[in-house]
Design a protein around this motif. Sequence first.
Motif, PDB file in Angstrom:
ATOM      1  N   PHE A 106       0.859  -1.187   0.000  1.00 41.64           N
ATOM      2  CA  PHE A 106       0.000   0.000   0.000  1.00 41.64           C
ATOM      3  C   PHE A 106       0.893   1.235   0.000  1.00 41.64           C
ATOM      4  CE2 PHE A 106      -2.666   3.289   1.973  1.00 41.64           C
ATOM      5  CZ  PHE A 106      -3.810   3.187   1.187  1.00 41.64           C
ATOM      6  N   VAL A 107       0.716   2.088  -1.010  1.00 44.27           N
ATOM      7  CA  VAL A 107       1.585   3.248  -1.209  1.00 44.27           C
ATOM      8  C   VAL A 107       0.780   4.528  -0.984  1.00 44.27           C
ATOM      9  CG1 VAL A 107       3.165   4.415  -2.790  1.00 44.27           C
ATOM     10  CG2 VAL A 107       2.855   1.933  -2.941  1.00 44.27           C
ATOM     11  N   ALA A 108       1.251   5.379  -0.084  1.00 43.67           N
ATOM     12  CA  ALA A 108       0.525   6.611   0.237  1.00 43.67           C
ATOM     13  C   ALA A 108       1.502   7.638   0.795  1.00 43.67           C
ATOM     14  CB  ALA A 108      -0.574   6.319   1.259  1.00 43.67           C
ATOM     15  N   LEU A 165      15.942  18.970   4.374  1.00 45.05           N
ATOM     16  CA  LEU A 165      15.010  20.074   4.576  1.00 45.05           C
ATOM     17  C   LEU A 165      14.030  20.051   3.426  1.00 45.05           C
ATOM     18  CD1 LEU A 165      17.365  22.967   5.695  1.00 45.05           C
ATOM     19  CD2 LEU A 165      15.645  21.827   7.088  1.00 45.05           C
ATOM     20  N   PRO A 166      12.768  20.384   3.677  1.00 47.53           N
ATOM     21  CA  PRO A 166      11.801  20.390   2.570  1.00 47.53           C
ATOM     22  C   PRO A 166      12.067  21.533   1.614  1.00 47.53           C
ATOM     23  CG  PRO A 166      10.770  21.177   4.581  1.00 47.53           C
ATOM     24  CD  PRO A 166      12.138  20.702   4.961  1.00 47.53           C
ATOM     25  N   PHE A 167      11.802  21.295   0.336  1.00 46.98           N
ATOM     26  CA  PHE A 167      11.944  22.319  -0.686  1.00 46.98           C
ATOM     27  C   PHE A 167      10.562  22.833  -1.073  1.00 46.98           C
ATOM     28  CE2 PHE A 167      13.831  24.861  -3.664  1.00 46.98           C
ATOM     29  CZ  PHE A 167      13.514  24.566  -4.977  1.00 46.98           C
ATOM     30  N   PHE A 168       9.746  21.960  -1.632  1.00 48.44           N
ATOM     31  CA  PHE A 168       8.321  22.216  -1.790  1.00 48.44           C
ATOM     32  C   PHE A 168       7.605  21.032  -1.182  1.00 48.44           C
ATOM     33  CE2 PHE A 168       9.988  24.692  -5.446  1.00 48.44           C
ATOM     34  CZ  PHE A 168       9.567  25.933  -4.991  1.00 48.44           C
ATOM     35  N   PHE A 169       6.284  21.062  -1.128  1.00 47.42           N
ATOM     36  CA  PHE A 169       5.544  19.961  -0.547  1.00 47.42           C
ATOM     37  C   PHE A 169       5.943  18.653  -1.235  1.00 47.42           C
ATOM     38  CE2 PHE A 169       2.205  23.335   0.268  1.00 47.42           C
ATOM     39  CZ  PHE A 169       2.608  23.502   1.579  1.00 47.42           C
ATOM     40  N   HIS A 170       6.254  17.655  -0.437  1.00 45.06           N
ATOM     41  CA  HIS A 170       6.600  16.312  -0.882  1.00 45.06           C
ATOM     42  C   HIS A 170       7.896  16.273  -1.700  1.00 45.06           C
ATOM     43  CE1 HIS A 170       2.716  15.399   0.680  1.00 45.06           C
ATOM     44  NE2 HIS A 170       2.081  16.053  -0.273  1.00 45.06           N
ATOM     45  N   SER A 171       8.693  17.349  -1.656  1.00 44.28           N
ATOM     46  CA  SER A 171      10.022  17.349  -2.250  1.00 44.28           C
ATOM     47  C   SER A 171      10.999  17.752  -1.155  1.00 44.28           C
ATOM     48  CB  SER A 171      10.104  18.332  -3.415  1.00 44.28           C
ATOM     49  OG  SER A 171       9.197  17.977  -4.428  1.00 44.28           O
ATOM     50  N   ARG A 172      12.251  17.279  -1.262  1.00 50.48           N
ATOM     51  CA  ARG A 172      13.178  17.552  -0.177  1.00 50.48           C
ATOM     52  C   ARG A 172      14.573  17.825  -0.735  1.00 50.48           C
ATOM     53  NH1 ARG A 172      10.299  16.023   4.337  1.00 50.48           N
ATOM     54  NH2 ARG A 172      12.045  16.529   5.669  1.00 50.48           N
ATOM     55  N   ILE A 201      -1.007   6.386  12.736  1.00 56.27           N
ATOM     56  CA  ILE A 201      -0.495   6.727  11.404  1.00 56.27           C
ATOM     57  C   ILE A 201      -1.638   7.300  10.570  1.00 56.27           C
ATOM     58  CG2 ILE A 201       0.585   5.853   9.305  1.00 56.27           C
ATOM     59  CD1 ILE A 201       1.724   3.546  11.018  1.00 56.27           C
ATOM     60  N   ILE A 202      -1.387   8.436   9.938  1.00 57.16           N
ATOM     61  CA  ILE A 202      -2.372   9.085   9.079  1.00 57.16           C
ATOM     62  C   ILE A 202      -1.873   9.035   7.636  1.00 57.16           C
ATOM     63  CG2 ILE A 202      -3.668  11.202   8.633  1.00 57.16           C
ATOM     64  CD1 ILE A 202      -4.267   9.970  11.352  1.00 57.16           C
ATOM     65  N   VAL A 203      -2.743   8.658   6.700  1.00 53.44           N
ATOM     66  CA  VAL A 203      -2.340   8.599   5.302  1.00 53.44           C
ATOM     67  C   VAL A 203      -3.200   9.541   4.465  1.00 53.44           C
ATOM     68  CG1 VAL A 203      -1.484   6.241   5.473  1.00 53.44           C
ATOM     69  CG2 VAL A 203      -3.862   6.620   4.806  1.00 53.44           C
ATOM     70  N   SER A 204      -2.623   9.983   3.371  1.00 57.49           N
ATOM     71  CA  SER A 204      -3.364  10.822   2.416  1.00 57.49           C
ATOM     72  C   SER A 204      -2.991  10.377   1.009  1.00 57.49           C
ATOM     73  CB  SER A 204      -3.048  12.302   2.634  1.00 57.49           C
ATOM     74  OG  SER A 204      -1.669  12.545   2.494  1.00 57.49           O
ATOM     75  N   PRO A 205      -3.858  10.678   0.026  1.00 62.25           N
ATOM     76  CA  PRO A 205      -3.628  10.184  -1.343  1.00 62.25           C
ATOM     77  C   PRO A 205      -2.390  10.768  -2.006  1.00 62.25           C
ATOM     78  CG  PRO A 205      -5.931  10.822  -1.025  1.00 62.25           C
ATOM     79  CD  PRO A 205      -5.176  11.337   0.164  1.00 62.25           C
ATOM     80  N   LEU A 206      -1.811   9.996  -2.925  1.00 65.59           N
ATOM     81  CA  LEU A 206      -0.752  10.503  -3.783  1.00 65.59           C
ATOM     82  C   LEU A 206      -1.337  11.566  -4.709  1.00 65.59           C
ATOM     83  CD1 LEU A 206       0.944   7.123  -4.824  1.00 65.59           C
ATOM     84  CD2 LEU A 206       1.478   8.573  -2.847  1.00 65.59           C
ATOM     85  N   GLN A 207      -0.487  12.515  -5.092  1.00 67.26           N
ATOM     86  CA  GLN A 207      -0.921  13.605  -5.960  1.00 67.26           C
ATOM     87  C   GLN A 207      -0.135  13.589  -7.269  1.00 67.26           C
ATOM     88  OE1 GLN A 207      -3.583  15.462  -5.157  1.00 67.26           O
ATOM     89  NE2 GLN A 207      -3.731  14.261  -3.272  1.00 67.26           N
ATOM     90  N   PRO A 208      -0.709  14.130  -8.350  1.00 65.41           N
ATOM     91  CA  PRO A 208      -0.052  14.049  -9.663  1.00 65.41           C
ATOM     92  C   PRO A 208       1.336  14.677  -9.710  1.00 65.41           C
ATOM     93  CG  PRO A 208      -2.349  14.729  -9.906  1.00 65.41           C
ATOM     94  CD  PRO A 208      -2.050  14.754  -8.436  1.00 65.41           C
ATOM     95  N   ASN A 209       1.582  15.693  -8.872  1.00 64.42           N
ATOM     96  CA  ASN A 209       2.847  16.428  -8.967  1.00 64.42           C
ATOM     97  C   ASN A 209       3.881  16.002  -7.933  1.00 64.42           C
ATOM     98  OD1 ASN A 209       1.513  17.409  -6.755  1.00 64.42           O
ATOM     99  ND2 ASN A 209       1.942  19.566  -7.167  1.00 64.42           N
ATOM    100  N   PRO A 234      -1.616   1.815  -5.125  1.00 64.95           N
ATOM    101  CA  PRO A 234      -1.333   3.231  -4.843  1.00 64.95           C
ATOM    102  C   PRO A 234      -2.605   3.911  -4.359  1.00 64.95           C
ATOM    103  CG  PRO A 234      -1.611   2.917  -7.194  1.00 64.95           C
ATOM    104  CD  PRO A 234      -1.746   1.551  -6.568  1.00 64.95           C
ATOM    105  N   PHE A 235      -2.492   4.692  -3.318  1.00 64.81           N
ATOM    106  CA  PHE A 235      -3.650   5.416  -2.788  1.00 64.81           C
ATOM    107  C   PHE A 235      -3.852   6.653  -3.648  1.00 64.81           C
ATOM    108  CE2 PHE A 235      -5.501   7.616   1.252  1.00 64.81           C
ATOM    109  CZ  PHE A 235      -6.784   7.430   0.747  1.00 64.81           C
ATOM    110  N   ILE A 236      -4.549   6.463  -4.759  1.00 62.08           N
ATOM    111  CA  ILE A 236      -4.808   7.542  -5.709  1.00 62.08           C
ATOM    112  C   ILE A 236      -6.313   7.691  -5.876  1.00 62.08           C
ATOM    113  CG2 ILE A 236      -4.538   8.335  -8.085  1.00 62.08           C
ATOM    114  CD1 ILE A 236      -1.911   6.797  -8.208  1.00 62.08           C
ATOM    115  N   LEU A 237      -6.834   8.831  -5.472  1.00 59.53           N
ATOM    116  CA  LEU A 237      -8.247   9.156  -5.636  1.00 59.53           C
ATOM    117  C   LEU A 237      -8.311  10.521  -6.304  1.00 59.53           C
ATOM    118  CD1 LEU A 237      -9.621   8.095  -2.131  1.00 59.53           C
ATOM    119  CD2 LEU A 237     -10.010   6.920  -4.294  1.00 59.53           C
ATOM    120  N   PRO A 238      -8.631  10.581  -7.598  1.00 61.09           N
ATOM    121  CA  PRO A 238      -8.622  11.859  -8.324  1.00 61.09           C
ATOM    122  C   PRO A 238      -9.428  12.938  -7.610  1.00 61.09           C
ATOM    123  CG  PRO A 238      -8.943  10.027  -9.831  1.00 61.09           C
ATOM    124  CD  PRO A 238      -9.021   9.448  -8.446  1.00 61.09           C
ATOM    125  N   GLY A 239      -8.775  14.078  -7.405  1.00 64.21           N
ATOM    126  CA  GLY A 239      -9.443  15.215  -6.779  1.00 64.21           C
ATOM    127  C   GLY A 239      -9.573  15.106  -5.273  1.00 64.21           C
TER     128      GLY A 239
END
Length: 319
Positions: A106-108, A165-172, A201-209, A234-239
């Motif tokens: 499970f990927v999230a 250190l984070p650069f943008f969200f989900h980038s480091r 543990i809290i999970v949220s969906p993967l995003q396109p970017n 993959p935890f992908i739910l459009p929108g």
Amino acid sequence: MDKHKLELFLALRLVEAFLEAMEKQAEILANRNAACRPESPRSSAERKRLINLAIENCKDETVLQWLRENSESGTFRKLSDMFDFLKSKIDEEEKKNHDDTVDIIFVAHGSIRDSMIPAKCLLPLPTITDLVLYSPWNCATTPDVTYGIATGKMRPQHRVFYRSLPFFFHSRILFDKYQPLNLPDYWNSLKKAEGRKIPNIIVSPLQPNDGVWETFKSLSTKHGPPGRNRIVIPFILPGESESVPFSVVCLALSLVLLSSRFKATVHFNACLSDKSTGRESDRKYLQEQYYCTEDNTVMTCSPDAFDVNWWDYFKSLFS
């Protein structure tokens, strides 16, 4: 660290604090707005049916108590949605040439909170035989790790750690490479954790970017896809970007498996950075349960993990 590097580091720390505050505020507002949305009669009825089904099939008193105590709380608000999402995935996999015993990856996106739950709550029904966590507590991961876990090619000796250190969200931005002391040479099996408590543990969906799924597909093309009996979800739910307790995902998955031919070991691929809203999690306790890294630690995978293992290759020919 020389003066120039120190100044850059301190400046980036300020950026980090600002971005984390924005991210946390956005998550709080999103979850608050979601909680205000009334639950539909169909969703409410389905949630109750699923919880009752879990209670009927649960063999563990600790999990039964957790189910009963939270049955009317907001914890399980997304249970029916997760059940529908996972059922569609498992129904497709049942048509394939898998054995009855499979590995589900499970990927999230993920994080941990300061509230604690029994580890058994992530193994609610016998249909999930074990749940394996790969990231140490309070540690982020890179997209390469997703492919390593999905294929089973990543072993403990392939772990590489950086301060970041984070650069943008989900980038480091990765800084100094370092090796945590006394890191276990095995993964964190929650079956072995037994009655111990772990962070929520809290999970949220993967995003396109965010690059996670794109990196996985790229590495699959280059090195080969996951083999037979390995199911990647993959935890992908459009929108959709709303977060969900991972315990709810595990409950929904165990219920889906109940009506399938599969029993599964679940492999969880997500960051486990500490995003507590109040006090930090008990780092000493987490160190004893498995391992807890310092703040701003990222785990990635060494490139040699994806080299051809000829013994595994020959075994696969006869499986």
